[in-house]
Scaffold this motif. Structure first.
Motif, PDB file in Angstrom:
ATOM      1  N   GLY A 214       0.835  -1.255  -0.135  1.00 24.60           N
ATOM      2  CA  GLY A 214       0.098   0.036   0.160  1.00 24.60           C
ATOM      3  C   GLY A 214       0.776   1.207  -0.102  1.00 24.60           C
ATOM      4  N   ALA A 215       0.387   2.354  -0.816  1.00 25.72           N
ATOM      5  CA  ALA A 215       1.040   3.664  -0.720  1.00 25.72           C
ATOM      6  C   ALA A 215       0.930   4.365   0.404  1.00 25.72           C
ATOM      7  CB  ALA A 215       0.816   4.213  -2.068  1.00 25.72           C
ATOM      8  N   THR A 216      -0.210   4.136   1.108  1.00 25.96           N
ATOM      9  CA  THR A 216      -0.728   4.920   2.019  1.00 25.96           C
ATOM     10  C   THR A 216      -1.129   3.868   3.481  1.00 25.96           C
ATOM     11  OG1 THR A 216      -2.989   4.728   1.533  1.00 25.96           O
ATOM     12  CG2 THR A 216      -1.699   6.696   0.732  1.00 25.96           C
ATOM     13  N   SER A 217      -1.044   4.272   4.589  1.00 26.22           N
ATOM     14  CA  SER A 217      -1.431   3.528   5.704  1.00 26.22           C
ATOM     15  C   SER A 217      -2.645   2.843   5.649  1.00 26.22           C
ATOM     16  CB  SER A 217      -1.390   4.522   7.119  1.00 26.22           C
ATOM     17  OG  SER A 217      -0.122   5.040   7.155  1.00 26.22           O
ATOM     18  N   SER A 218      -3.358   3.396   5.061  1.00 24.87           N
ATOM     19  CA  SER A 218      -4.929   2.697   5.013  1.00 24.87           C
ATOM     20  C   SER A 218      -4.955   1.489   4.061  1.00 24.87           C
ATOM     21  CB  SER A 218      -6.058   3.709   4.562  1.00 24.87           C
ATOM     22  OG  SER A 218      -5.881   4.322   3.386  1.00 24.87           O
ATOM     23  N   PRO A 236      -4.286  12.880   8.409  1.00 25.30           N
ATOM     24  CA  PRO A 236      -3.552  11.511   8.293  1.00 25.30           C
ATOM     25  C   PRO A 236      -1.881  11.560   8.406  1.00 25.30           C
ATOM     26  CG  PRO A 236      -5.054  11.958   6.385  1.00 25.30           C
ATOM     27  CD  PRO A 236      -4.785  13.132   7.109  1.00 25.30           C
ATOM     28  N   ARG A 237      -1.557  10.528   9.269  1.00 25.16           N
ATOM     29  CA  ARG A 237       0.057  10.545   9.200  1.00 25.16           C
ATOM     30  C   ARG A 237       0.599  10.128   8.033  1.00 25.16           C
ATOM     31  NH1 ARG A 237       1.896  10.173  14.660  1.00 25.16           N
ATOM     32  NH2 ARG A 237       0.116   9.696  16.195  1.00 25.16           N
ATOM     33  N   ARG A 238       1.789  10.625   7.476  1.00 24.58           N
ATOM     34  CA  ARG A 238       2.525  10.472   6.397  1.00 24.58           C
ATOM     35  C   ARG A 238       3.691   9.687   6.879  1.00 24.58           C
ATOM     36  NH1 ARG A 238       2.951  14.375   2.449  1.00 24.58           N
ATOM     37  NH2 ARG A 238       4.935  15.177   3.355  1.00 24.58           N
ATOM     38  N   HIS A 239       3.832   8.385   6.171  1.00 27.82           N
ATOM     39  CA  HIS A 239       4.967   7.528   6.264  1.00 27.82           C
ATOM     40  C   HIS A 239       5.649   7.237   5.049  1.00 27.82           C
ATOM     41  CE1 HIS A 239       1.806   6.329   9.757  1.00 27.82           C
ATOM     42  NE2 HIS A 239       2.916   5.579  10.205  1.00 27.82           N
ATOM     43  N   THR A 240       6.772   6.915   5.302  1.00 25.54           N
ATOM     44  CA  THR A 240       7.578   6.605   4.136  1.00 25.54           C
ATOM     45  C   THR A 240       8.711   5.639   4.451  1.00 25.54           C
ATOM     46  OG1 THR A 240       8.571   7.402   2.127  1.00 25.54           O
ATOM     47  CG2 THR A 240       9.267   8.540   4.327  1.00 25.54           C
ATOM     48  N   MET A 249       8.125   4.983   8.552  1.00 20.69           N
ATOM     49  CA  MET A 249       8.200   5.806   9.759  1.00 20.69           C
ATOM     50  C   MET A 249       7.545   7.159   9.261  1.00 20.69           C
ATOM     51  SD  MET A 249      11.908   5.532  11.212  1.00 20.69           S
ATOM     52  CE  MET A 249      12.573   4.374  12.077  1.00 20.69           C
ATOM     53  N   THR A 250       6.824   7.723  10.221  1.00 18.28           N
ATOM     54  CA  THR A 250       6.313   8.853  10.060  1.00 18.28           C
ATOM     55  C   THR A 250       7.401   9.949   9.605  1.00 18.28           C
ATOM     56  OG1 THR A 250       6.236   9.705  12.181  1.00 18.28           O
ATOM     57  CG2 THR A 250       4.221   8.515  11.701  1.00 18.28           C
ATOM     58  N   VAL A 251       7.028  10.941   8.744  1.00 17.37           N
ATOM     59  CA  VAL A 251       8.076  11.845   8.424  1.00 17.37           C
ATOM     60  C   VAL A 251       8.508  12.765   9.682  1.00 17.37           C
ATOM     61  CG1 VAL A 251       7.373  12.154   6.001  1.00 17.37           C
ATOM     62  CG2 VAL A 251       6.308  13.653   7.830  1.00 17.37           C
ATOM     63  N   ASP A 252       7.660  12.783  10.657  1.00 18.04           N
ATOM     64  CA  ASP A 252       8.153  13.594  12.117  1.00 18.04           C
ATOM     65  C   ASP A 252       9.248  12.569  12.695  1.00 18.04           C
ATOM     66  OD1 ASP A 252       6.151  15.663  11.530  1.00 18.04           O
ATOM     67  OD2 ASP A 252       4.825  14.569  12.739  1.00 18.04           O
ATOM     68  N   LYS A 253       9.012  11.470  12.570  1.00 19.97           N
ATOM     69  CA  LYS A 253       9.993  10.515  13.416  1.00 19.97           C
ATOM     70  C   LYS A 253      11.341  10.397  12.722  1.00 19.97           C
ATOM     71  CE  LYS A 253      10.169   5.979  15.386  1.00 19.97           C
ATOM     72  NZ  LYS A 253       9.525   4.792  15.745  1.00 19.97           N
ATOM     73  N   GLU A 294       6.058  11.966  -4.116  1.00 20.75           N
ATOM     74  CA  GLU A 294       7.309  11.465  -3.859  1.00 20.75           C
ATOM     75  C   GLU A 294       7.631  10.801  -2.644  1.00 20.75           C
ATOM     76  OE1 GLU A 294       9.032  16.078  -4.986  1.00 20.75           O
ATOM     77  OE2 GLU A 294       8.119  15.903  -3.238  1.00 20.75           O
ATOM     78  N   LEU A 295       6.670  10.653  -1.620  1.00 19.34           N
ATOM     79  CA  LEU A 295       7.089   9.875  -0.532  1.00 19.34           C
ATOM     80  C   LEU A 295       6.832   8.402  -1.187  1.00 19.34           C
ATOM     81  CD1 LEU A 295       4.792  11.489   2.468  1.00 19.34           C
ATOM     82  CD2 LEU A 295       7.503  11.509   2.086  1.00 19.34           C
TER      83      LEU A 295
END
Length: 366
Positions: A214-218, A236-240, A249-253, A294-295
């Motif tokens: 999946g490209a997204t968490s959902s 929504p949290r943004r992971h990559t 991981m989230t971009v914040d992490k 891009e993510l």
């Protein structure tokens, strides 16, 4: 490991060992440029996924699969496994020349043998080009239900694509990973995974036909009917991907990790610098402002390279390669924690994969 059963299916040549990117309908145009023509493919998701403009289909040189995903959502919206599949939906996929037609199956709940049989029998009757989508309650990978699942899949003689349900990580326990390995070892038909994450590579290393990440968490697993992806201050949290850590991981992490490592050039280079096409050897803190496309590109391209490193090996060598990659990622996590005091937990799925290799019986209890 048991010898791999003989498996035959018309889609095997095109889909064997494929890692696909699973995206919502409507996002295909934005991500086509991040799918190399020589590898990968797309699993397009949603009610409108078959309404695809011919020009977009022509631009995708890799395989296209289509998942209606009507098994997801709250109780009032998700389709039940006992409900009939749509022949019109199957024909709409055939018109797009997909290598395998995916059923619009309903959800198979805990111990729901009747729903499981309904999904599999309908898929078998629908034609040799059909793969049964199996959205499963998490207990179907555990003892004793995984043996019943294996038996039904083999007796119906139809390929299946698993969609695993969980609030966070359906393959985050040793029992779940061991159950999946048991299923992949014993199935006599192709078994694949939809809506998965980096564990899809582990599944391919253990004889899964293909996996769609999946490209997204959902879209990385099936959330229970009373749950949804956790928000981040209302968004929504943004992971990559952080490839050396084999973690989404989230971009914040990621920002936190980069800031904690600024004074260590070795870790900055080895962990937080990425040479994929979208990063261009930049440090990953820039991803905090990256677009969703891009993510996805930053995640998918490195995973394709990792996937290539596994699938170019002989089948009996692949599990050991995946184990080594999981161990190396765990070591990196410990290294960051020891040197930078980040106190990050090692992803449960990495630990589960490593521990599953020490379990004599794939269905043994942890």
């Amino acid at each position: 490991m048991n010898a791999t059963p003989e498996r035959t299916h018309t889609a095997n040549t095109i889909l064997t060992d494929r890692l696909l990117l699973q995206i919502p309908a409507g996002h295909m145009s934005a991500v086509l440029d991040i799918i190399p023509s020589s590898a990968g493919g797309i699993a397009l998701t949603g009610e409108k996924a078959t309404a695809l403009h011919p020009s977009l289909r022509e631009r995708l040189r890799g395989p296209l699969l289509i998942d209606r995903r009507c098994y997801a959502g709250g109780k009032s919206r998700r389709k039940a496994g006992a409900e009939p599949i749509s022949r019109a939906w199957l024909d709409a996929q055939r018109a797009l020349d997909v290598p395998s037609v995916l059923t619009d199956s309903g959800y198979v709940g805990k111990e729901d043998k009747a729903a499981l049989q309904t999904v599999l029998s309908q898929a078998k009757e629908a034609g040799a080009d059909v793969t049964a989508v199996l959205p499963l309650h998490s207990s179907w990978l555990l003892t004793p239900w995984v043996d019943h699942l294996v038996g039904e899949i083999c007796s119906h003689e139809t390929p299946v694509a698993l969609v695993l349900e969980h609030r966070s990580d359906p393959l985050g326990s040793i029992r779940a990973v061991s159950g999946l390995r048991h299923l992949l070892e014993r199935a006599t038909v192709p078994v694949s995974l939809l809506s998965t994450d980096v564990s899809g590579l582990g599944a391919i290393a253990h004889d899964a036909l293909w996996a769609a990440m999946g490209a997204t968490s959902s879209l990385r697993h099936l959330y229970p009917e009373d749950a949804s992806p956790p928000p981040n201050n209302g968004t929504p949290r943004r992971h990559t991907l952080v490839l050396p850590l084999l973690a989404l991981m989230t971009v914040d992490k990621i920002l936190e990790g980069v800031q904690a490592t600024l004074e260590d050039p070795d870790l900055m280079r080895d962990v937080w610098t990425c040479d994929c096409r979208v990063c261009g050897s930049r440090t990953m803190d820039w991803l905090a402002t990256a677009s969703s496309t891009e993510l996805a590109a930053h995640t998918f391209e490195p995973l394709l390279h990792l996937h290539e490193g596994i699938t170019t090996l002989l089948p009996h060598q692949r599990p050991g390669s995946w184990l080594a990659k999981c161990k190396d990622a765990i070591h990196r996590h410990h290294e960051l924690n020891a040197q930078r005091r980040l106190s990050w937990g090692v992803p449960k799925n990495l630990q589960a994969w490593v521990k599953s290799y020490a379990t004599p019986s794939a269905t043994g209890r942890a």
